[in-house]
Write an enzyme that holds these catalytic residues in place. Structure first.
Site, PDB file in Angstrom:
ATOM      1  N   LYS A   1      25.018  25.071   6.246  1.00 25.98           N
ATOM      2  CA  LYS A   1      25.166  24.165   5.099  1.00 25.98           C
ATOM      3  C   LYS A   1      24.661  24.864   3.846  1.00 25.98           C
ATOM      4  O   LYS A   1      23.519  25.328   3.801  1.00 25.98           O
ATOM      5  CB  LYS A   1      24.382  22.880   5.357  1.00 25.98           C
ATOM      6  CG  LYS A   1      24.350  21.909   4.177  1.00 25.98           C
ATOM      7  CD  LYS A   1      23.490  20.692   4.510  1.00 25.98           C
ATOM      8  CE  LYS A   1      23.261  19.810   3.299  1.00 25.98           C
ATOM      9  NZ  LYS A   1      22.343  18.679   3.596  1.00 25.98           N
TER      10      LYS A   1
ATOM     11  N   ASP B   1      21.357  19.093  -4.392  1.00 24.72           N
ATOM     12  CA  ASP B   1      21.863  17.801  -3.921  1.00 24.72           C
ATOM     13  C   ASP B   1      21.227  16.664  -4.702  1.00 24.72           C
ATOM     14  O   ASP B   1      20.081  16.285  -4.452  1.00 24.72           O
ATOM     15  CB  ASP B   1      21.586  17.634  -2.424  1.00 24.72           C
ATOM     16  CG  ASP B   1      22.169  16.349  -1.874  1.00 24.72           C
ATOM     17  OD1 ASP B   1      23.038  15.760  -2.544  1.00 24.72           O
ATOM     18  OD2 ASP B   1      21.763  15.945  -0.769  1.00 24.72           O
TER      19      ASP B   1
ATOM     20  N   LYS C   1      20.083  10.026  -5.446  1.00 27.91           N
ATOM     21  CA  LYS C   1      18.749  10.032  -4.866  1.00 27.91           C
ATOM     22  C   LYS C   1      17.720   9.601  -5.914  1.00 27.91           C
ATOM     23  O   LYS C   1      17.909   9.837  -7.110  1.00 27.91           O
ATOM     24  CB  LYS C   1      18.372  11.443  -4.403  1.00 27.91           C
ATOM     25  CG  LYS C   1      19.166  12.007  -3.252  1.00 27.91           C
ATOM     26  CD  LYS C   1      18.687  13.423  -2.949  1.00 27.91           C
ATOM     27  CE  LYS C   1      19.494  14.083  -1.845  1.00 27.91           C
ATOM     28  NZ  LYS C   1      19.203  13.499  -0.535  1.00 27.91           N
TER      29      LYS C   1
ATOM     30  N   ASP D   1      18.377  22.693  -0.193  1.00 31.05           N
ATOM     31  CA  ASP D   1      19.316  22.024   0.707  1.00 31.05           C
ATOM     32  C   ASP D   1      20.378  22.979   1.240  1.00 31.05           C
ATOM     33  O   ASP D   1      21.219  22.575   2.041  1.00 31.05           O
ATOM     34  CB  ASP D   1      19.982  20.836  -0.010  1.00 31.05           C
ATOM     35  CG  ASP D   1      20.447  19.766   0.964  1.00 31.05           C
ATOM     36  OD1 ASP D   1      19.894  19.696   2.073  1.00 31.05           O
ATOM     37  OD2 ASP D   1      21.362  18.996   0.617  1.00 31.05           O
TER      38      ASP D   1
ATOM     39  N   ASP E   1      25.882  10.819  -0.552  1.00 31.12           N
ATOM     40  CA  ASP E   1      24.685  11.596  -0.214  1.00 31.12           C
ATOM     41  C   ASP E   1      24.716  12.082   1.226  1.00 31.12           C
ATOM     42  O   ASP E   1      23.808  12.773   1.670  1.00 31.12           O
ATOM     43  CB  ASP E   1      23.431  10.757  -0.469  1.00 31.12           C
ATOM     44  CG  ASP E   1      22.168  11.602  -0.515  1.00 31.12           C
ATOM     45  OD1 ASP E   1      22.285  12.824  -0.748  1.00 31.12           O
ATOM     46  OD2 ASP E   1      21.069  11.049  -0.312  1.00 31.12           O
TER      47      ASP E   1
ATOM     48  N   ARG F   1      27.622  17.077   5.963  1.00 29.14           N
ATOM     49  CA  ARG F   1      28.546  17.020   7.108  1.00 29.14           C
ATOM     50  C   ARG F   1      29.992  17.199   6.669  1.00 29.14           C
ATOM     51  O   ARG F   1      30.823  17.661   7.449  1.00 29.14           O
ATOM     52  CB  ARG F   1      28.350  15.703   7.854  1.00 29.14           C
ATOM     53  CG  ARG F   1      28.723  14.462   7.071  1.00 29.14           C
ATOM     54  CD  ARG F   1      28.100  13.203   7.643  1.00 29.14           C
ATOM     55  NE  ARG F   1      26.670  13.189   7.448  1.00 29.14           N
ATOM     56  CZ  ARG F   1      25.867  12.215   7.885  1.00 29.14           C
ATOM     57  NH1 ARG F   1      26.375  11.191   8.564  1.00 29.14           N
ATOM     58  NH2 ARG F   1      24.566  12.255   7.671  1.00 29.14           N
TER      59      ARG F   1
END
Length: 511
Positions: free
Chosen positions: A277, A282, A289, A300, A359, A363
């Protein structure tokens, strides 16, 4: 592999210099150090009630002519690789701010020296933009004494229990003399290669996102001395990488897919694909967030950093397996062009996904990379690594990485590599009864649980990724809990830990 600038250098010497200001010697009651102690070692240890635990240090002043030097008696615990890493870390931390430490290694085997070197260099790691106070700088140089190796009373050295001291093809056992020197040098080389790879992963993850765009990350990946292919946003669009594009569309810094390819000399023992990833920052996107949740989001992309570092170090370790690394890099930002909750995107290969929470973006980019690997690269095994879910940190805390796997043999191999490397994994279940949590009324899948009562966010995230692996042997490492450290102690420095580099190098170099 590009040269990683480790701040602490390691060299060897046949004997400790008589004027050594700081000499570190392995800890045991029958110790006979190469430079005399003011009182018998046994009496000293009894006075300090020392137990010889890994990382325990007793500091003793000794006369050096008109000056005063110091001997550090350092504990090596049970002599296992993990204990020797802790010992190396403790010695390095005690030498902070000094120019040099002379060290009698904890054994003559390459395995013992590699573990000690690895721990010493990892504990010396720092990342700072600006000047560092002299007292806070790591020791500049460590000198290992090749003519005085081995645990006290043991001329074979100290390895892991039940181990003959061998670590990889380059390892050699032996006591003092030429065999011992060769083993020490081999151990230093391996320890330096592993620690250098971890330092690279930490550097990449610790770099501020104002610098670390997806394009910047691709440039750093291309410096690792392996074959590189990079997809820009136009090529991603033409190739159908809808997940990576959707996550990156809200940022002024376009996304990238990075492919690194390592080919061993001679016939490869197999083909492994690693997927990392690479979210360079992010914000959560439109599912924004809170401030506290954003503070560490420059890391991240820690999974992607691990993949880059591992690919760069394989040649130095003589890995015989073919490895392809894929890093799905994007910045998850918010703007008028950002993806929205309720958008439906088309992943690589044609699966559609309803984005219920922007968020849950990691994936989405990794699904593209996994589907591409399955369709185009024909690997024997796929392993992905990501700071994927906050839920896993709650479940396992800061000491264990999570392991999900579709294949029991692969799970056992990775868990074993985690134990051997000191980066422990805990296997989590892939519960098929939870698959309905990913159902969508408008698309093939939803990216998060859609209002049901399943919970288990880390498990459902892993189940989502499994949908894109084509039923190949696959493992998912969720390192959200262990990828960052809030303290500077042991082998870790505050910030990115580089967790995953050591266990993947251990696993791949043994395949």
């Amino acid at each position: 592999m590009s040269d990683v600038p480790l701040e602490t250098s390691i060299s060897t010497a046949a004997r400790p210099p008589e004027d050594a200001a700081l000499l570190a010697v392995p800890f045991a009651a029958d110790l006979d150090p190469p430079v005399g102690l003011p009182v018998p070692a046994a009496a000293l240890l009894a006075c300090y009630e020392a137990k010889g635990e890994a990382g325990e240090i007793v500091e003793v002043p000794v006369a050096r002519g008109e000056a005063v030097g110091r001997i550090l008696l350092y504990g090596i615990g049970d002599g296992s690789a993990d204990a020797l890493r802790k010992a190396g870390a403790a010695v390095t931390r005690r030498g902070r701010g000094r120019e040099e430490i002379t060290v009698v290694p904890p054994g003559a085997s390459a395995g013992a020296v590699a573990a000690f070197t690895e721990g010493a260099l990892l504990a010396a790691y720092t990342f700072r933009i600006g000047e560092t106070a002299a007292s806070s700088r790591p020791v500049a140089s460590i000198r290992l004494v090749t003519g005085a190796t081995g645990a006290p009373g043991d001329d074979r050295g100290t390895g892991a229990p039940g181990d003959d001291g061998r670590t990889g093809d380059a390892a050699e056992t032996g006591g003092t003399g030429e065999t011992g020197t060769a083993a020490v040098e081999a151990g230093i080389a391996r320890g330096r290669a592993v620690a250098g790879a971890v330092a690279l992963a930490r550097d990449l993850a610790n770099t501020p996102a104002s610098v670390k765009t997806p394009a910047w990350l691709a440039e750093r990946a291309a410096e690792q001395g392996v074959t590189t292919r990079i997809w820009d946003e136009r090529e991603l669009r033409a190739g159908g990488f809808g997940g990576i594009l959707a996550v990156g569309q809200g940022s002024v810094s376009p996304p990238r897919l990075i492919q690194l390819s390592y080919e061993p000399e001679g016939e490869a023992t197999g083909h492994v694909v690693l997927v990392g990833k690479g979210i360079t920052y992010d914000t959560g996107g439109l599912s924004l967030k809170p401030t506290e949740g954003m503070k560490f989001m420059k890391t991240d992309m820690a999974g992607g950093a691990v993949v880059i570092a591992v690919l760069g170090a394989l040649a130095a370790l003589g890995a015989r397996v073919r490895v392809t690394g894929l890093i799905a890099a994007a910045e998850n930002s918010f703007s008028g062009t950002a993806q929205r909750p309720s958008d439906v995107i088309t992943q690589y290969g044609g699966r559609t996904v309803e984005v219920l929470n922007t968020d849950a973006e990691g994936r989405l980019v990794m699904a593209d990379a996994l589907a591409y690997a399955d369709a185009e690269l024909d690997p024997d095994v796929m392993v992905d690594i990501a700071t994927l879910t906050g839920a896993i940190g709650i479940a396992l805390g800061k000491g264990l990485g999570a392991l999900f796997a579709s294949d029991d043999g692969l799970a056992a191999e990775l868990a074993g590599a985690g134990e051997a490397s000191g980066e422990r994994l805990w296997r989590m279940p892939l519960i098929d009864d939870y698959v309905p949590a990913l159902e969508s009324s408008v698309a093939d899948l939803a990216n998060i649980e859609a209002g049901s009562a399943y919970g288990a966010g880390s498990i459902t995230a892993a189940l989502f990724l499994r949908e894109f692996t084509g039923k190949r042997p696959w493992a998912h490492l969720d390192i959200a809990g262990v990828g960052r450290s809030t303290v500077d102690e042991g082998l870790s420095a505050k910030g990115a830990t580089g967790f995953g580099v050591r266990l993947l190098l251990e696993w791949l170099s043994g395949r």
